[in-house]
Motif scaffolding. Sequence first.
Motif, PDB file in Angstrom:
ATOM      1  N   MET A   1       9.239   7.923   0.735  1.00 42.59           N
ATOM      2  CA  MET A   1       8.801   6.900   1.607  1.00 42.59           C
ATOM      3  C   MET A   1       8.416   5.525   1.338  1.00 42.59           C
ATOM      4  O   MET A   1       7.373   5.319   0.392  1.00 42.59           O
ATOM      5  CB  MET A   1       7.586   7.497   2.616  1.00 42.59           C
ATOM      6  CG  MET A   1       7.023   6.823   3.748  1.00 42.59           C
ATOM      7  SD  MET A   1       5.754   7.273   4.612  1.00 42.59           S
ATOM      8  CE  MET A   1       6.472   8.664   5.493  1.00 42.59           C
ATOM      9  N   SER A   2       8.955   4.799   2.138  1.00 44.29           N
ATOM     10  CA  SER A   2       8.724   3.144   1.800  1.00 44.29           C
ATOM     11  C   SER A   2       7.581   2.626   2.493  1.00 44.29           C
ATOM     12  O   SER A   2       6.918   3.229   3.543  1.00 44.29           O
ATOM     13  CB  SER A   2      10.192   2.400   2.033  1.00 44.29           C
ATOM     14  OG  SER A   2      10.159   2.113   3.450  1.00 44.29           O
ATOM     15  N   PHE A   3       6.983   1.669   1.764  1.00 46.59           N
ATOM     16  CA  PHE A   3       5.778   0.988   2.563  1.00 46.59           C
ATOM     17  C   PHE A   3       5.967   0.451   3.882  1.00 46.59           C
ATOM     18  O   PHE A   3       5.282   0.690   4.826  1.00 46.59           O
ATOM     19  CB  PHE A   3       5.155  -0.277   1.626  1.00 46.59           C
ATOM     20  CG  PHE A   3       3.936  -0.818   2.072  1.00 46.59           C
ATOM     21  CD1 PHE A   3       2.725  -0.011   2.098  1.00 46.59           C
ATOM     22  CD2 PHE A   3       3.830  -2.031   2.735  1.00 46.59           C
ATOM     23  CE1 PHE A   3       1.735  -0.803   2.707  1.00 46.59           C
ATOM     24  CE2 PHE A   3       2.781  -2.584   3.160  1.00 46.59           C
ATOM     25  CZ  PHE A   3       1.658  -2.000   3.152  1.00 46.59           C
ATOM     26  N   GLN A   4       7.427   0.060   4.021  1.00 47.31           N
ATOM     27  CA  GLN A   4       7.709  -0.372   5.587  1.00 47.31           C
ATOM     28  C   GLN A   4       7.765   0.793   6.600  1.00 47.31           C
ATOM     29  O   GLN A   4       7.069   0.717   7.690  1.00 47.31           O
ATOM     30  CB  GLN A   4       9.115  -1.283   5.389  1.00 47.31           C
ATOM     31  CG  GLN A   4       9.297  -1.887   6.592  1.00 47.31           C
ATOM     32  CD  GLN A   4      10.572  -2.597   6.660  1.00 47.31           C
ATOM     33  OE1 GLN A   4      11.363  -2.412   5.763  1.00 47.31           O
ATOM     34  NE2 GLN A   4      11.066  -3.428   7.601  1.00 47.31           N
ATOM     35  N   ASN A   5       8.198   1.670   6.098  1.00 49.59           N
ATOM     36  CA  ASN A   5       8.152   2.926   7.070  1.00 49.59           C
ATOM     37  C   ASN A   5       6.766   3.499   7.323  1.00 49.59           C
ATOM     38  O   ASN A   5       6.302   3.920   8.283  1.00 49.59           O
ATOM     39  CB  ASN A   5       9.104   4.078   6.345  1.00 49.59           C
ATOM     40  CG  ASN A   5      10.809   3.621   6.392  1.00 49.59           C
ATOM     41  OD1 ASN A   5      11.095   2.909   7.451  1.00 49.59           O
ATOM     42  ND2 ASN A   5      11.251   4.349   5.696  1.00 49.59           N
ATOM     43  N   PHE A   6       5.997   3.108   6.118  1.00 54.59           N
ATOM     44  CA  PHE A   6       4.389   3.712   6.319  1.00 54.59           C
ATOM     45  C   PHE A   6       3.993   2.889   7.603  1.00 54.59           C
ATOM     46  O   PHE A   6       3.236   3.537   8.207  1.00 54.59           O
ATOM     47  CB  PHE A   6       3.874   3.894   4.861  1.00 54.59           C
ATOM     48  CG  PHE A   6       2.445   4.307   5.123  1.00 54.59           C
ATOM     49  CD1 PHE A   6       1.986   5.455   5.285  1.00 54.59           C
ATOM     50  CD2 PHE A   6       1.357   3.229   5.055  1.00 54.59           C
ATOM     51  CE1 PHE A   6       0.679   5.838   5.171  1.00 54.59           C
ATOM     52  CE2 PHE A   6       0.138   3.582   5.331  1.00 54.59           C
ATOM     53  CZ  PHE A   6      -0.090   4.991   5.180  1.00 54.59           C
TER      54      PHE A   6
END
Length: 129
Positions: A1-6
């Motif tokens: 999971m990417s930081f942006q999605n988080f």
Amino acid sequence: MSFQNFCYGIVAVAGISLALFGKSPPAPPAPYPPTPEALRFAAAEAAYPFHNASIELPAGDRQFQGPGAEVANANCLSCHSAGMVLNQPPLSRAVWEEEVRKMRTAYHAPVAEADVEPIAKYLASLPRP
């Protein structure tokens, strides 16, 4: 999971939480009840509405006459018309002195202390209608 999605997930959870459990914004505070003075002023303004008025005053070129008039013309005419002063009831010299002193102290009239007595003497000597 990417930081942006988080981050998107956190924002989404926060939005849903606010929508489900959040409170509505507080109601604006109730206005203060009007004071008795404000109510009286509003009633007076309704009964007697304020408006601008233009008043034309008569020319005031009349001057004091006779012996001693110079001191009255030099001091009194900057604030009063001669007609206004001459229409006063007959007053004694002592009362005129009190009046001239009151003009100096209460109203800050530019009258020298040395001129108070001569003005009072002149005004007390005038014949009244």
